[in-house]
Scaffold this motif. Sequence first.
Motif, short mmCIF file in Angstrom:
data_model
loop_
_atom_site.label_atom_id
_atom_site.label_comp_id
_atom_site.label_asym_id
_atom_site.label_seq_id
_atom_site.Cartn_x
_atom_site.Cartn_y
_atom_site.Cartn_z
N ARG A 50 -36.43 -22.22 -34.92
CA ARG A 50 -35.90 -21.67 -33.55
C ARG A 50 -37.05 -20.45 -33.04
NH1 ARG A 50 -30.05 -19.52 -35.77
NH2 ARG A 50 -30.17 -18.45 -33.79
N ALA A 51 -37.95 -20.24 -33.89
CA ALA A 51 -39.01 -19.60 -33.36
C ALA A 51 -40.03 -20.14 -32.57
CB ALA A 51 -39.71 -18.46 -34.66
N CYS A 52 -39.94 -21.59 -32.60
CA CYS A 52 -40.85 -22.21 -31.94
C CYS A 52 -40.49 -22.42 -30.38
CB CYS A 52 -41.05 -23.86 -32.71
SG CYS A 52 -42.33 -24.63 -32.09
N HIS A 53 -41.45 -22.33 -29.52
CA HIS A 53 -41.18 -22.53 -28.24
C HIS A 53 -40.61 -24.02 -27.91
CE1 HIS A 53 -44.39 -19.11 -26.90
NE2 HIS A 53 -43.10 -18.64 -27.42
N ALA A 54 -41.02 -24.97 -28.71
CA ALA A 54 -40.36 -26.24 -28.34
C ALA A 54 -38.94 -26.51 -29.01
CB ALA A 54 -41.34 -27.19 -28.77
N TYR A 55 -38.46 -25.63 -29.80
CA TYR A 55 -37.10 -25.60 -30.47
C TYR A 55 -36.12 -26.54 -29.70
CZ TYR A 55 -32.63 -24.27 -32.56
OH TYR A 55 -31.41 -24.34 -33.22
N GLY A 56 -35.68 -27.22 -30.59
CA GLY A 56 -34.54 -28.20 -29.85
C GLY A 56 -35.03 -29.33 -28.86
N GLY A 57 -36.51 -29.41 -28.99
CA GLY A 57 -37.07 -30.33 -28.23
C GLY A 57 -37.26 -29.90 -26.94
N ARG A 58 -37.14 -28.76 -26.59
CA ARG A 58 -37.32 -28.08 -25.18
C ARG A 58 -38.98 -28.50 -24.45
NH1 ARG A 58 -35.81 -21.98 -25.02
NH2 ARG A 58 -38.09 -21.96 -26.21
N LEU A 59 -38.73 -29.53 -23.63
CA LEU A 59 -40.12 -29.77 -23.12
C LEU A 59 -40.33 -29.26 -21.65
CD1 LEU A 59 -42.56 -31.54 -22.84
CD2 LEU A 59 -41.30 -33.48 -22.48
N THR A 60 -40.86 -28.28 -21.20
CA THR A 60 -41.23 -27.50 -20.19
C THR A 60 -42.48 -27.41 -19.92
OG1 THR A 60 -41.37 -25.34 -21.18
CG2 THR A 60 -39.27 -25.98 -20.95
N GLY A 61 -42.92 -27.09 -18.60
CA GLY A 61 -44.37 -26.90 -18.31
C GLY A 61 -45.31 -26.22 -19.19
N ARG A 62 -44.41 -25.18 -19.81
CA ARG A 62 -45.42 -24.36 -20.83
C ARG A 62 -45.76 -25.26 -22.20
NH1 ARG A 62 -43.57 -18.35 -23.23
NH2 ARG A 62 -41.86 -19.74 -23.95
N THR A 63 -44.40 -25.80 -22.64
CA THR A 63 -44.43 -26.29 -24.09
C THR A 63 -45.18 -27.80 -24.07
OG1 THR A 63 -42.29 -27.32 -23.75
CG2 THR A 63 -42.40 -24.95 -24.66
N GLN A 64 -45.30 -28.19 -22.95
CA GLN A 64 -45.76 -29.80 -22.97
C GLN A 64 -47.12 -30.02 -23.80
OE1 GLN A 64 -46.72 -31.46 -19.27
NE2 GLN A 64 -48.17 -30.08 -18.57
N VAL A 65 -48.14 -28.89 -23.92
CA VAL A 65 -49.25 -29.41 -24.59
C VAL A 65 -48.83 -29.58 -26.09
CG1 VAL A 65 -50.67 -28.38 -22.97
CG2 VAL A 65 -49.91 -27.02 -25.05
N MET A 66 -47.73 -28.82 -26.55
CA MET A 66 -47.36 -29.02 -27.82
C MET A 66 -46.92 -30.48 -28.40
SD MET A 66 -45.80 -25.61 -29.72
CE MET A 66 -44.79 -25.09 -28.47
N PHE A 67 -46.59 -31.12 -27.32
CA PHE A 67 -45.82 -32.43 -27.28
C PHE A 67 -47.27 -33.39 -27.62
CE2 PHE A 67 -42.25 -30.19 -26.39
CZ PHE A 67 -41.29 -30.72 -26.94
N GLU A 68 -48.34 -32.76 -27.22
CA GLU A 68 -49.49 -33.90 -27.23
C GLU A 68 -50.20 -34.12 -28.39
OE1 GLU A 68 -52.40 -33.05 -24.15
OE2 GLU A 68 -50.66 -32.40 -22.90
N GLU A 69 -51.08 -34.82 -28.84
CA GLU A 69 -51.62 -35.15 -30.22
C GLU A 69 -52.68 -33.83 -30.61
OE1 GLU A 69 -53.59 -38.96 -31.92
OE2 GLU A 69 -55.28 -37.83 -30.64
N GLY A 70 -52.39 -33.46 -31.91
CA GLY A 70 -52.97 -32.32 -32.61
C GLY A 70 -54.53 -32.32 -32.22
N GLY A 71 -55.12 -31.15 -32.24
CA GLY A 71 -56.43 -30.82 -32.31
C GLY A 71 -56.89 -30.28 -30.83
N ILE A 72 -55.72 -29.62 -30.12
CA ILE A 72 -55.93 -29.35 -28.71
C ILE A 72 -55.39 -27.49 -28.95
CG2 ILE A 72 -55.97 -31.29 -27.49
CD1 ILE A 72 -53.26 -30.47 -26.73
N ALA A 73 -55.70 -26.86 -27.74
CA ALA A 73 -55.40 -25.52 -27.95
C ALA A 73 -54.07 -25.23 -27.18
CB ALA A 73 -56.50 -24.62 -27.25
N TYR A 74 -53.28 -24.58 -27.72
CA TYR A 74 -52.01 -24.04 -26.71
C TYR A 74 -52.34 -22.63 -26.48
CZ TYR A 74 -47.11 -22.48 -25.96
OH TYR A 74 -45.81 -22.02 -25.56
N VAL A 75 -52.34 -22.30 -25.10
CA VAL A 75 -52.74 -20.85 -24.89
C VAL A 75 -51.50 -20.51 -23.83
CG1 VAL A 75 -54.21 -19.03 -23.86
CG2 VAL A 75 -55.04 -21.10 -25.31
N TYR A 76 -50.90 -19.37 -24.06
CA TYR A 76 -49.88 -18.58 -23.06
C TYR A 76 -49.96 -17.36 -22.76
CZ TYR A 76 -46.78 -17.18 -26.68
OH TYR A 76 -46.29 -16.53 -27.65
N LEU A 77 -49.40 -16.61 -21.97
CA LEU A 77 -49.15 -15.28 -21.74
C LEU A 77 -48.08 -14.73 -22.20
CD1 LEU A 77 -51.03 -13.27 -20.15
CD2 LEU A 77 -49.53 -13.70 -17.97
#
Length: 198
Positions: A50-77
């Motif tokens: 529940r603390a994760c921005h992608a909780y429940g599978g929420r796929l939004t403009g902000r969270t989409q990079v988390m749905f990609e393959e590991g090894g990349i950065a997720y940066v947000y304001l």
Amino acid sequence: MVIAKDFYLRTDVVSVARDLLGKLICTRVNNEVTKGIITEVEAYNGVQDRACHAYGGRLTGRTQVMFEEGGIAYVYLCYGMHHLFNVVVSHPHDPKAILVRSIEPLSGGGVMLMRRKPSGRIDRSLTNGPGKLTKALGINISNNGMALDSEELWIENHLNISDNDIVTTTRIGISYAGEDALLPYRFYIKGNEFVSRY
DNA sequence: GGAATGATTCTCT
DNA sequence: GAGAATCATTCCG
């Protein structure tokens, strides 16, 4: 030595988080290289957390990079003024990430000081917080989705931290997550003063 | 379109 | 320890 991609492809985000302790975050901005030892991290365990921005599978403009393959950065304001840096983990469509909360400056300390507070000193207050270290390293939203073996941003092997030197606690600032706020997903290097809170 | 809200930090007191 | 700063993102309508 830059960490190989396989490191990030494991599905157990907690294991990857613990393994990140002692590694180096490195950036090159305006041809100035800064490096810091990762001393504190938090795991965000995908759709079930529940603390994760992608909780429940929420796929939004902000969270989409988390749905990609590991090894990349997720940066947000965060709070309209702080950039927070995360490492994306696991395979595509399994949105897990690790928040880096604190680093110990290893090289480029003078540059970090200029970015943070020119009149200050190089001590634990320079980089012991998730918003502080991104400013010191020059990380911002333009690094979102960037591979962690890029020319401007990468992670290197450095120290091996044994299990005996890792302190496990609950995560910070996620009271909105209910019971999941009690999960033991925060890790830091025992005895290291570059930690946001003890 | 509008309102609510932060994976925080800094500055006082 | 309390309060302000400050805005992209998200959700609702």
